[in-house]
Design an enzyme around this catalytic site. Structure first.
Site, PDB file in Angstrom:
ATOM      1  N   GLY A   1     -18.231 -25.132   5.928  1.00  0.00           N
ATOM      2  CA  GLY A   1     -18.079 -25.248   7.373  1.00  0.00           C
ATOM      3  C   GLY A   1     -18.675 -24.124   8.203  1.00  0.00           C
TER       4      GLY A   1
ATOM      5  N   GLU B   1     -15.555 -17.153   8.680  1.00  0.00           N
ATOM      6  CA  GLU B   1     -14.873 -18.454   8.548  1.00  0.00           C
ATOM      7  C   GLU B   1     -15.121 -19.309   9.783  1.00  0.00           C
ATOM      8  OE1 GLU B   1     -13.456 -20.455   6.694  1.00  0.00           O
ATOM      9  OE2 GLU B   1     -12.001 -19.597   5.316  1.00  0.00           O
ATOM     10  N   ASP B   2     -15.228 -20.610   9.573  1.00  0.00           N
ATOM     11  CA  ASP B   2     -15.339 -21.529  10.706  1.00  0.00           C
ATOM     12  C   ASP B   2     -14.010 -21.613  11.452  1.00  0.00           C
ATOM     13  OD1 ASP B   2     -14.092 -22.722   8.549  1.00  0.00           O
ATOM     14  OD2 ASP B   2     -15.262 -24.563   8.584  1.00  0.00           O
TER      15      ASP B   2
ATOM     16  N   ASP C   1      -6.566 -22.028   9.915  1.00  0.00           N
ATOM     17  CA  ASP C   1      -5.468 -22.913  10.324  1.00  0.00           C
ATOM     18  C   ASP C   1      -4.131 -22.294   9.873  1.00  0.00           C
ATOM     19  OD1 ASP C   1      -3.732 -24.958  10.846  1.00  0.00           O
ATOM     20  OD2 ASP C   1      -4.845 -26.502   9.779  1.00  0.00           O
TER      21      ASP C   1
ATOM     22  N   LYS D   1      -6.271 -21.368  14.766  1.00  0.00           N
ATOM     23  CA  LYS D   1      -5.209 -22.270  15.238  1.00  0.00           C
ATOM     24  C   LYS D   1      -3.870 -21.545  15.335  1.00  0.00           C
ATOM     25  CE  LYS D   1      -7.008 -26.649  13.558  1.00  0.00           C
ATOM     26  NZ  LYS D   1      -6.689 -27.874  12.823  1.00  0.00           N
TER      27      LYS D   1
ATOM     28  N   ASP E   1     -16.482 -30.640   9.817  1.00  0.00           N
ATOM     29  CA  ASP E   1     -16.663 -32.068   9.528  1.00  0.00           C
ATOM     30  C   ASP E   1     -15.367 -32.863   9.603  1.00  0.00           C
ATOM     31  OD1 ASP E   1     -15.493 -30.925   7.122  1.00  0.00           O
ATOM     32  OD2 ASP E   1     -15.956 -32.846   6.190  1.00  0.00           O
TER      33      ASP E   1
ATOM     34  N   ARG F   1     -21.013 -32.399  11.124  1.00  0.00           N
ATOM     35  CA  ARG F   1     -21.382 -30.975  11.018  1.00  0.00           C
ATOM     36  C   ARG F   1     -22.592 -30.627  11.869  1.00  0.00           C
ATOM     37  NH1 ARG F   1     -18.392 -28.848   6.720  1.00  0.00           N
ATOM     38  NH2 ARG F   1     -18.110 -30.177   4.911  1.00  0.00           N
TER      39      ARG F   1
HETATM   40  P1  5GP Z   1      -6.178 -22.934   6.126  1.00  0.00           P
HETATM   41  O1  5GP Z   1      -6.178 -22.482   4.702  1.00  0.00           O
HETATM   42  O2  5GP Z   1      -6.350 -21.804   7.106  1.00  0.00           O
HETATM   43  O3  5GP Z   1      -4.957 -23.775   6.451  1.00  0.00           O
HETATM   44  O4  5GP Z   1      -7.379 -23.971   6.280  1.00  0.00           O
HETATM   45  C1  5GP Z   1      -8.670 -23.556   6.523  1.00  0.00           C
HETATM   46  C2  5GP Z   1      -9.678 -24.647   6.186  1.00  0.00           C
HETATM   47  O5  5GP Z   1      -9.176 -25.950   6.529  1.00  0.00           O
HETATM   48  C3  5GP Z   1     -10.927 -24.470   7.031  1.00  0.00           C
HETATM   49  O6  5GP Z   1     -11.862 -23.615   6.403  1.00  0.00           O
HETATM   50  C4  5GP Z   1     -11.427 -25.899   7.180  1.00  0.00           C
HETATM   51  O7  5GP Z   1     -12.207 -26.249   6.074  1.00  0.00           O
HETATM   52  C5  5GP Z   1     -10.173 -26.729   7.159  1.00  0.00           C
HETATM   53  N1  5GP Z   1      -9.700 -27.064   8.537  1.00  0.00           N
HETATM   54  C6  5GP Z   1      -8.581 -26.615   9.137  1.00  0.00           C
HETATM   55  N2  5GP Z   1      -8.452 -27.132  10.381  1.00  0.00           N
HETATM   56  C7  5GP Z   1      -9.541 -27.915  10.571  1.00  0.00           C
HETATM   57  C8  5GP Z   1      -9.991 -28.715  11.694  1.00  0.00           C
HETATM   58  O8  5GP Z   1      -9.383 -28.815  12.760  1.00  0.00           O
HETATM   59  N3  5GP Z   1     -11.167 -29.374  11.515  1.00  0.00           N
HETATM   60  C9  5GP Z   1     -11.894 -29.317  10.363  1.00  0.00           C
HETATM   61  N4  5GP Z   1     -13.024 -30.005  10.305  1.00  0.00           N
HETATM   62  N5  5GP Z   1     -11.498 -28.572   9.286  1.00  0.00           N
HETATM   63  C10 5GP Z   1     -10.340 -27.879   9.403  1.00  0.00           C
END
Ligand code: 5GP
Length: 181
Positions: free
Chosen positions: A45, A99-100, A103, A131, A159, A165
């Site tokens: 991402g 990081e993109d 969350d 987030k 995505d 993307r």
């Molecule tokens: P975390 O481990 O912080 O919960 O999740 C991070 C990963 O979840 C990100 O790198 C991404 O791949 C995916 N992700 C979390 N939220 C989103 C979102 O709103 N849209 C998309 N496309 N991917 C997300």
């Protein structure tokens, strides 16, 4: 705009994304002046964000892409996730994870812990989007592009089922169940 079963609406324009990235690149260039940091974009991402960010950085730097691979453990019931692709020696380097989106922050925390265990000089993270859950858990992201709520976003590298993307701006899903993100 509809992608598969989900309807999306424009959320952050391309101009706003680029302006914010210029600000982040300037802050990083200032903070790391005199050093040669190693950027570690986390695939898939972050490829677009990383390309735009790193080309605006004005100090010497290195780039090495990493990826999180998920394995279903033979003995465990959960996913074992491990970091691959960081073959260059990261020992005693100043690392910046790219990081993109962060969350829950669990992915980023895992990456940082794994890299720290290799004996780095310093490690920080830059994320285009953060987030609410990561904010609430005080996940350590030094450079944040945009703080958002719990919406599901796509575009600019992010995505939905592999699609979206290539979009230049960021979209958010309409009526996306909050417990799905
Ligand atoms: P975390 O481990 O912080 O919960 O999740 C991070 C990963 O979840 C990100 O790198 C991404 O791949 C995916 N992700 C979390 N939220 C989103 C979102 O709103 N849209 C998309 N496309 N991917 C997300």
């Amino acid at each position: 705009m509809k992608i598969q079963d989900l309807e999306f609406e424009p959320f952050i324009s391309s101009a706003d994304v680029q302006a914010r990235i210029a600000f982040l690149a300037e802050a990083i260039s200032r903070d790391y002046a005199g050093l040669t940091p190693v950027f570690l974009p986390v695939l898939n991402g972050s490829f677009m964000f990383a390309a735009d960010l790193i080309r605006k950085v004005t100090i010497p730097c290195r780039v090495s892409f990493v990826k999180i691979a998920s394995y279903v453990g033979m003995e465990s019931t959960g996913d074992l996730r491990t970091l691959i692709g960081h073959e260059e020696s990261l020992f005693n380097q100043d690392l910046i994870i790219v990081e993109d989106i962060v969350d829950s922050g669990l992915t980023l925390r895992k990456i940082m812990d794994e890299l720290r265990s290799r004996g780095t000089r310093s490690i920080e993270a830059v994320a285009l989007l953060r987030k609410a859950p990561a904010r609430e858990r005080s996940i350590d992201v030094k450079y944040v592009g945009f703080d958002i709520d719990k919406e599901f976003v796509l575009g600019y590298g992010l995505d939905y089922n592999g699609l979206g993307r290539n979009l230049n701006e960021i979209y958010k899903a309409l009526d996306y169940p909050q417990d799905k993100t």
